[in-house]
Scaffold this motif. Structure first.
Motif, mmCIF file in Angstrom:
data_model
loop_
_atom_site.group_PDB
_atom_site.id
_atom_site.type_symbol
_atom_site.label_atom_id
_atom_site.label_comp_id
_atom_site.label_asym_id
_atom_site.label_seq_id
_atom_site.Cartn_x
_atom_site.Cartn_y
_atom_site.Cartn_z
ATOM 1 N N MET A 1 45.313 43.708 44.605
ATOM 2 C CA MET A 1 44.466 44.771 44.058
ATOM 3 C C MET A 1 43.480 45.257 45.112
ATOM 4 O O MET A 1 43.148 46.450 45.197
ATOM 5 C CB MET A 1 43.738 44.275 42.799
ATOM 6 N N PHE A 2 42.997 44.328 45.928
ATOM 7 C CA PHE A 2 42.126 44.675 47.055
ATOM 8 C C PHE A 2 42.834 45.651 47.987
ATOM 9 O O PHE A 2 42.309 46.701 48.357
ATOM 10 C CB PHE A 2 41.761 43.385 47.784
ATOM 11 N N LEU A 3 44.078 45.302 48.363
ATOM 12 C CA LEU A 3 44.827 46.127 49.307
ATOM 13 C C LEU A 3 45.199 47.476 48.700
ATOM 14 O O LEU A 3 45.161 48.498 49.385
ATOM 15 C CB LEU A 3 46.084 45.383 49.763
ATOM 16 N N MET A 4 45.557 47.488 47.425
ATOM 17 C CA MET A 4 45.898 48.742 46.764
ATOM 18 C C MET A 4 44.708 49.686 46.716
ATOM 19 O O MET A 4 44.848 50.900 46.842
ATOM 20 C CB MET A 4 46.388 48.464 45.341
ATOM 21 N N THR A 5 43.519 49.120 46.552
ATOM 22 C CA THR A 5 42.315 49.946 46.524
ATOM 23 C C THR A 5 41.971 50.439 47.920
ATOM 24 O O THR A 5 41.595 51.599 48.109
ATOM 25 C CB THR A 5 41.138 49.155 45.929
ATOM 26 N N GLU A 6 42.097 49.569 48.917
ATOM 27 C CA GLU A 6 41.804 49.964 50.292
ATOM 28 C C GLU A 6 42.747 51.060 50.757
ATOM 29 O O GLU A 6 42.355 51.979 51.495
ATOM 30 C CB GLU A 6 41.913 48.742 51.214
ATOM 31 N N ALA A 7 44.006 51.021 50.318
ATOM 32 C CA ALA A 7 44.997 52.027 50.711
ATOM 33 C C ALA A 7 44.910 53.282 49.847
ATOM 34 O O ALA A 7 45.691 54.204 50.036
ATOM 35 C CB ALA A 7 46.398 51.439 50.621
ATOM 36 N N ARG A 8 43.982 53.297 48.879
ATOM 37 C CA ARG A 8 43.726 54.446 48.016
ATOM 38 C C ARG A 8 44.833 54.708 47.000
ATOM 39 O O ARG A 8 44.901 55.782 46.406
ATOM 40 C CB ARG A 8 43.468 55.719 48.830
ATOM 41 N N PHE A 9 45.720 53.720 46.774
ATOM 42 C CA PHE A 9 46.634 53.869 45.656
ATOM 43 C C PHE A 9 45.849 53.733 44.345
ATOM 44 O O PHE A 9 46.218 54.323 43.328
ATOM 45 C CB PHE A 9 47.745 52.825 45.728
ATOM 46 N N PHE A 10 44.790 52.920 44.356
ATOM 47 C CA PHE A 10 43.789 52.922 43.295
ATOM 48 C C PHE A 10 42.572 53.665 43.849
ATOM 49 O O PHE A 10 41.857 53.133 44.693
ATOM 50 C CB PHE A 10 43.380 51.503 42.911
ATOM 51 N N PRO A 11 42.316 54.886 43.414
ATOM 52 C CA PRO A 11 41.210 55.670 43.982
ATOM 53 C C PRO A 11 39.866 55.269 43.382
ATOM 54 O O PRO A 11 39.242 56.040 42.645
ATOM 55 C CB PRO A 11 41.596 57.104 43.609
ATOM 56 N N GLY A 12 39.421 54.050 43.669
ATOM 57 C CA GLY A 12 38.173 53.588 43.081
ATOM 58 C C GLY A 12 37.481 52.560 43.951
ATOM 59 O O GLY A 12 37.742 52.459 45.148
ATOM 60 N N ARG A 13 36.583 51.790 43.330
ATOM 61 C CA ARG A 13 35.827 50.749 44.036
ATOM 62 C C ARG A 13 36.103 49.400 43.379
ATOM 63 O O ARG A 13 36.425 49.331 42.195
ATOM 64 C CB ARG A 13 34.333 51.056 43.981
ATOM 65 N N LEU A 14 35.968 48.357 44.179
ATOM 66 C CA LEU A 14 36.136 47.008 43.653
ATOM 67 C C LEU A 14 34.865 46.573 42.933
ATOM 68 O O LEU A 14 33.755 46.891 43.368
ATOM 69 C CB LEU A 14 36.439 46.035 44.786
ATOM 70 N N VAL A 15 35.038 45.822 41.848
ATOM 71 C CA VAL A 15 33.892 45.242 41.149
ATOM 72 C C VAL A 15 34.184 43.759 40.947
ATOM 73 O O VAL A 15 35.289 43.367 40.574
ATOM 74 C CB VAL A 15 33.622 45.936 39.796
ATOM 75 N N GLN A 16 33.174 42.941 41.249
ATOM 76 C CA GLN A 16 33.303 41.503 41.083
ATOM 77 C C GLN A 16 32.209 41.021 40.143
ATOM 78 O O GLN A 16 31.044 41.407 40.271
ATOM 79 C CB GLN A 16 33.194 40.787 42.433
ATOM 80 N N THR A 17 32.590 40.189 39.175
ATOM 81 C CA THR A 17 31.624 39.672 38.209
ATOM 82 C C THR A 17 31.351 38.197 38.492
ATOM 83 O O THR A 17 32.197 37.488 39.030
ATOM 84 C CB THR A 17 32.161 39.833 36.778
ATOM 85 N N SER A 18 30.149 37.745 38.108
ATOM 86 C CA SER A 18 29.744 36.357 38.342
ATOM 87 C C SER A 18 29.087 35.806 37.079
ATOM 88 O O SER A 18 28.431 36.547 36.335
ATOM 89 C CB SER A 18 28.747 36.261 39.507
ATOM 90 N N PRO A 19 29.247 34.498 36.811
ATOM 91 C CA PRO A 19 28.671 33.904 35.598
ATOM 92 C C PRO A 19 27.151 33.781 35.715
ATOM 93 O O PRO A 19 26.600 33.877 36.817
ATOM 94 C CB PRO A 19 29.336 32.528 35.533
ATOM 95 N N PRO A 20 26.467 33.557 34.590
ATOM 96 C CA PRO A 20 25.015 33.355 34.648
ATOM 97 C C PRO A 20 24.689 32.061 35.390
ATOM 98 O O PRO A 20 25.498 31.136 35.447
ATOM 99 C CB PRO A 20 24.607 33.281 33.172
ATOM 100 N N ARG A 21 23.523 32.023 35.975
ATOM 101 C CA ARG A 21 23.132 30.839 36.755
ATOM 102 C C ARG A 21 22.973 29.601 35.892
ATOM 103 O O ARG A 21 23.241 28.484 36.334
ATOM 104 C CB ARG A 21 21.831 31.135 37.498
ATOM 105 N N SER A 22 22.536 29.791 34.656
ATOM 106 C CA SER A 22 22.337 28.641 33.751
ATOM 107 C C SER A 22 23.516 28.562 32.783
ATOM 108 O O SER A 22 23.730 29.492 31.989
ATOM 109 C CB SER A 22 21.032 28.778 32.954
ATOM 110 N N PRO A 23 24.290 27.480 32.814
ATOM 111 C CA PRO A 23 25.438 27.352 31.913
ATOM 112 C C PRO A 23 24.999 27.422 30.449
ATOM 113 O O PRO A 23 23.962 26.870 30.059
ATOM 114 C CB PRO A 23 26.009 25.964 32.254
ATOM 115 N N GLY A 24 25.806 28.128 29.659
ATOM 116 C CA GLY A 24 25.521 28.225 28.231
ATOM 117 C C GLY A 24 24.380 29.152 27.901
ATOM 118 O O GLY A 24 23.887 29.134 26.786
ATOM 119 N N ALA A 25 23.938 29.957 28.835
ATOM 120 C CA ALA A 25 22.800 30.841 28.595
ATOM 121 C C ALA A 25 23.156 32.000 27.679
ATOM 122 O O ALA A 25 22.282 32.636 27.111
ATOM 123 C CB ALA A 25 22.264 31.382 29.921
#
Length: 535
Positions: A124-148
């Motif tokens: 998916m990274f490569l497809m986006t870099e080559a513009r087959f996906f004309p968009g931006r990458l988004v990465q999500t991360s969990p909250p710092r405190s588990p169970g928050a």
């Protein structure tokens, strides 16, 4: 201006998203969490999956609907037997991208790479870099405190492929396919031409700056410009039209109106508004062939339109916007026109960033044969009949086509016309030697006036030496010999011709023997003075 809608494209997480029961809301689930951010409005979530995960997809879709009712979830089942196989994953994503109706003018695309296998994320990274996906990458991360119970965080990523060179090389075939597309699949052999097309492919998908295509009439400038546009459109680089104009057809007051449009009543005959070609090319590509034919006023207006993306239609006080990419064509040396005051220096500097000189057909003799095959195949597709040369006919045509006698003054247009005539006359789809002989005679008649302009005493080498002998000559030797024979035909004797040919170097010799030098030169090619003078 209306704000674009945000669309997320990502895989369902078969582990990270896979929680059930009331306690699932205490867990961090990347796909659901991305829609829980109060500052983020997601119009649509394209949820990709492979394998028997329809139930999980339905559950994730229901939970997204609960926290973000305005988000539409669209499931997509991809055919992949192994989500850890690069070829399968890349192929499935490539097929999805080709089918998907991207609309970059109205939608922003975020490619979610937190879920899925590592191979999925890289592809998916490569497809986006080559513009087959004309968009931006988004990465999500969990909250710092588990169970928050919070959605965690998300970040948009600037692409940097430098750390992934080895992986990127595995997909270099896409670049190769782009080059082949620009050449219409013709296996051209000229090294300089192939190197130029390689660079044009890279520039076409990475730059929207103007391009300048130089070359003689018939060298393929218009054809290449259209292929550049089609390549950019396939990579989601343009959404508008391909608009083409030969500037040599513009005359007088109508020139500015054709290019920039006019408003009703701007001049006599302006019965209604006209948008003009620059406006018609909005979000697309404008190809101005023979740009050197533009008048001074149109040159100034075009410069402003390129730099500011704005211009005034004729008779209007209100500027019009048009965001187009310009490709210019010319068969003239614009730098000389600048010196002579016929072309604006600032406009030339603006369109001279990416300049490519397309060689004529005579400069690409090794490419005549693959183009011949391409044109025959094209004729066959258009007329529903396969056409082929027999062995002797093909050999004879190629000997002539690569010989100095073949001027190809119309370049690929001449070759196209020649193939069309021979293919049309071919009975049962076979071009025989008699058809080739008639075509060679026709081409010789076609080019005779140009030969006369090039020199009254032009010599056909095959008439002196025979076709087989001429086919064995290097172009350098053939051109030199042709010049020598012209002088011989204008001379009274071997000695007279020698004096003309060696008029400078003979002074450095104590005992010059011009006739002997010329005699030995002719002997190198199996010729004698009697043969030459008789011809």
């Amino acid at each position: 201006m209306k704000k674009k809608s945000t669309v997320v494209i990502g895989f369902v997480g078969t582990k990270l998203d896979n929680y059930r029961g009331p306690s699932r809301w205490d867990k961090w689930r990347p796909s659901v969490a991305l829609t829980q951010h109060p500052d983020l409005s997601i119009a649509r979530f394209e949820l990709l999956y492979n394998g028997p995960y329809e139930k999980l997809v339905d559950e994730v879709a229901a939970d997204i609907g609960a926290v973000s009712p305005d988000t539409q979830v669209v499931p997509h089942a991809l055919e992949m037997r192994d989500a850890w196989d690069f070829e399968e994953v890349y192929g499935a994503l490539f097929d999805f991208a080709k089918r998907y109706p991207f609309d970059p003018d109205h939608e922003d695309y975020w490619i979610h790479i937190t879920t899925g296998t590592h191979v999925v994320q890289i592809c998916m990274f490569l497809m986006t870099e080559a513009r087959f996906f004309p968009g931006r990458l988004v990465q999500t991360s969990p909250p710092r405190s588990p169970g928050a119970g919070t959605p965690g965080s998300y970040a948009l990523i600037d692409l940097d492929l430098s750390r992934y060179d080895q992986i990127a090389q595995r997909f270099s075939r896409e670049q190769m396919e782009g080059v082949a597309f620009l050449k219409s699949g013709i296996a051209t052999r000229n090294a300089e031409f192939n190197a130029m097309i390689d660079e044009i492919e890279r520039v076409a998908i990475r730059s929207r700056a103007p391009m300048l295509l130089m070359g003689p009439t018939g060298a393929g400038k218009s054809f290449l410009a259209r292929r550049i546009y089609e390549l950019k459109k396939a990579r989601h680089q343009v959404d508008g039209r391909f608009v083409e104009l030969n500037c040599a057809t513009l005359h007088g007051d109508g020139a500015a109106s054709t290019l920039f449009g006019h408003i009703k009543g701007a001049f006599t005959g302006a019965a209604s508004d006209r948008p003009g070609l620059l406006k018609s090319a909005h979000k697309g590509v404008l190809f101005l062939d023979e740009i050197g034919e533009l008048g001074a006023d149109e040159q100034a207006m075009l410069l402003k339109a390129i730099e500011d993306k704005r211009f005034l239609p004729v008779g209007s006080d209100h500027e019009v916007q048009s965001d187009f990419q310009l490709i210019a064509g010319t068969n003239r040396d614009l730098s000389q026109d600048v010196v002579a005051g016929r072309f604006r220096e600032d406009l030339y500097a603006r369109i001279n960033l990416w300049t490519y000189a397309l060689p004529g057909l005579r400069e690409r003799a090794e490419d005549i044969e693959p183009n011949l095959d391409y044109l025959l195949a094209q004729f066959g597709e258009e007329h529903g009949q396969m056409v082929r040369f027999n062995r002797e006919a093909r050999a004879r045509f190629m000997r002539f086509a690569r010989s100095p006698e073949a001027l190809w003054s119309g370049n690929f247009r001449d070759l196209w016309a020649s193939v069309t005539r021979m293919a049309t006359l071919a009975q049962s789809g076979r071009i025989i030697e008699a058809i080739v002989a008639d075509e060679i005679a026709r081409l010789q008649r076609l080019w005779r006036p140009r030969l006369a302009r090039n020199g009254e005493h032009a010599v056909a080498l095959d008439a002196v030496m025979g076709e087989e002998a001429v086919s064995q000559l290097d172009l350098f030797d053939a051109l030199q010999l042709e010049g020598v024979l012209k002088i011989c035909r204008q001379s009274k004797s071997l000695s007279d011709a020698g004096r003309k040919l060696f008029g400078v170097s003979r002074d450095a010799k104590a005992k010059p023997n011009d006739a002997d030098r010329l005699k030995k030169y002719l002997a190198r090619f199996g010729l004698s003075w009697d043969q030459v003078s008789a011809a």
